[in-house]
Scaffold this motif. Structure first.
Motif, short mmCIF file in Angstrom:
data_model
loop_
_atom_site.label_atom_id
_atom_site.label_comp_id
_atom_site.label_asym_id
_atom_site.label_seq_id
_atom_site.Cartn_x
_atom_site.Cartn_y
_atom_site.Cartn_z
N THR A 1 8.59 -12.21 -8.09
CA THR A 1 8.96 -10.98 -7.78
C THR A 1 7.71 -9.89 -7.31
N GLY A 2 6.88 -10.08 -8.54
CA GLY A 2 5.68 -9.33 -8.21
C GLY A 2 4.49 -9.75 -6.99
N SER A 3 4.64 -11.02 -6.66
CA SER A 3 3.86 -11.47 -5.74
C SER A 3 4.48 -10.95 -4.21
N PHE A 4 5.89 -10.98 -4.18
CA PHE A 4 6.39 -10.80 -2.76
C PHE A 4 6.86 -9.33 -2.60
N SER A 5 7.47 -8.98 -3.59
CA SER A 5 8.13 -7.33 -3.36
C SER A 5 7.09 -6.31 -3.09
N SER A 6 6.01 -6.71 -4.15
CA SER A 6 5.18 -5.72 -4.51
C SER A 6 4.02 -5.78 -3.08
N TYR A 7 4.05 -6.77 -2.47
CA TYR A 7 2.77 -6.89 -1.36
C TYR A 7 3.39 -7.25 0.21
N ILE A 8 4.79 -7.10 0.22
CA ILE A 8 5.31 -7.59 1.53
C ILE A 8 5.10 -6.61 2.57
N GLY A 9 5.20 -5.37 2.00
CA GLY A 9 4.81 -4.06 2.86
C GLY A 9 3.40 -4.28 3.30
N VAL A 10 2.30 -4.57 2.66
CA VAL A 10 1.05 -4.87 3.37
C VAL A 10 0.96 -5.81 4.07
N TYR A 11 1.70 -6.75 3.91
CA TYR A 11 1.69 -7.89 5.05
C TYR A 11 2.35 -7.19 6.57
#
Length: 401
Positions: free
Chosen positions: A20-30
């Motif tokens: 959750t921390g790796s995907f949800s927190s940073y997918i917006g940056v991608y």
């Protein structure tokens, strides 16, 4: 082998929340680096909450009606590990990306509440202690937030590899989790979802939870934007988020002692007060110091409702619907709360501004807490007598009053 069970579940929870921390927190940056606009990013990152409105109750019923809940958990972890690759495959085209995010969310959104349903039942049998196992989830989240932030700053495309590997690890770990039956499996009489809402206490609890989850939904959507407008640096915002994660540890570690001593009613009244205090800090005195203070207080907000809901459903909902109940908990706290808080909050801010919005949140927190206190006193909900009392319905099932 109780030590083995504790080890497997602790590692499983750490990996779940790392994902959750790796995907949800940073997918917006991608998506930003891929050149997708802010409006589209908002839709792409919120589609999971929308999908959850339909998918979570269905997954809950599937878990309750499966021979074991573990089989559904294995399926969701495996397919999450695979479907996450659809997102980079979709490229920058909005509709394919939206479909990819929605399909990934269908499986990913069921994992946490299914895990809770299984672990809570094992906890009730003395196999593990739920509050201790859940703490490892936050440890994993805090760890990956730092590690992923460092990695993704250099190689944002690795977000999908990291998420897929972690979810595949969850799948293999799930094979070793002690089995928990789906209590409607093989039954000629299906228990309807509506049976859950026969509990007067649970209906009151869900209404109170929904109102305060809406305020939390607004916070998650807009706190960083508002804080930057007030001169709070990104470094301070990052420190605040980390402190917020660690502030939950004492409440998780000692939750059972708090629950046994004070009861659900007093805990949730305390949490309502903390919600209100946080919104007052944002409305009246947002400085770097009060911003950090608001995240120190975070442990008294979301996680207390999460733990109380999980514990209450496990103890008071009929066993045939416990996985469904955990899905409803997640749906109300995360899906519905985020949708209402984000969408209506955005419309309100556009008209009246952030200061007015946080004043409104403080008012909502105060009124809802006072309302919960009044209703629970007037109708004796969550009193010692009513919390343990159950009624027999015409089918012979035990239904909480």
């Amino acid at each position: 082998m109780p030590n083995k069970n504790v080890f497997i579940l602790a590692l499983f929870y750490a990996f779940i929340y790392m994902s959750t921390g790796s995907f949800s927190s940073y997918i917006g940056v991608y998506f930003t680096e891929a050149g997708i606009g802010n409006t589209e990013i908002g839709i792409l990152t919120s589609i999971g909450a929308v999908v959850g409105l339909v998918a979570q109750p269905l997954w809950g019923l599937a878990g309750d009606r499966s021979r074991t809940k573990n089989r559904i958990l294995m399926l969701c972890t495996l397919l999450s590990a695979l479907t996450v690759w659809l997102v980079p495959w979709a490229g920058t085209a909005f509709i394919p990306a939206l479909l990819a995010m929605a399909l990934f969310s269908v499986f990913q959104i069921a994992i946490n509440p299914l895990s809770d349903a299984i672990t809570l039942e094992l906890s009730s049998k003395g196999v593990v202690r739920f509050s201790s196992i859940r703490t490892f989830g936050s440890v994993g989240y805090a760890f990956i937030s730092v590690a992923a932030g460092w990695l993704f700053a250099r190689h944002i495309d690795t977000i999908f590899l990291v998420t897929s590997v972690i979810m595949m690890a969850c799948f293999f770990l799930s094979l070793g989790i002690p089995t928990v039956a789906g209590h409607q499996s093989g039954s000629s009489k299906r228990v309807k979802l509506t049976e859950i809402f026969r509990s007067r206490q649970l209906v009151v609890l869900y209404i109170y939870t929904l109102v305060l989850s809406t305020t939390m939904g607004f916070l998650w959507a807009f706190q960083a934007i508002y804080s930057k407008e007030q001169g709070i640096s990104m470094e301070v915002i990052g420190i605040g988020l980390a402190i917020g994660s660690f502030s939950q540890f004492p409440f998780m570690i000692f939750f059972q002692k708090f629950y046994n001593r004070f009861g659900i009613r007093r805990i949730l009244l305390f949490s309502g007060f903390i919600h209100t205090l946080r919104w007052c800090l944002y409305a009246f005195a947002l400085t770097p110091f009060t911003y950090i203070l608001s995240w120190v207080l975070h442990g008294g907000t979301y996680i207390l409702f999460y733990m109380c809901l999980a514990e209450y459903v496990n103890k008071h909902v009929v066993k045939e619907l416990r996985a469904t109940g955990q899905m409803l908990n997640s749906m109300i706290q995360l899906s519905v709360g985020k949708i209402i808080g984000g969408m209506l909050g955005g419309l309100y801010v556009a008209q009246f501004g952030f200061h007015s919005a946080f004043l409104l949140l403080a008012g909502i927190g105060l009124v809802s807490t006072a309302g919960f206190y009044t209703v629970s006193r007037m109708f004796q909900v969550f009193s010692d007598k009513l919390e343990g009392r159950v009624l027999e319905n015409v089918n012979g099932m035990r239904i909480p009053d």
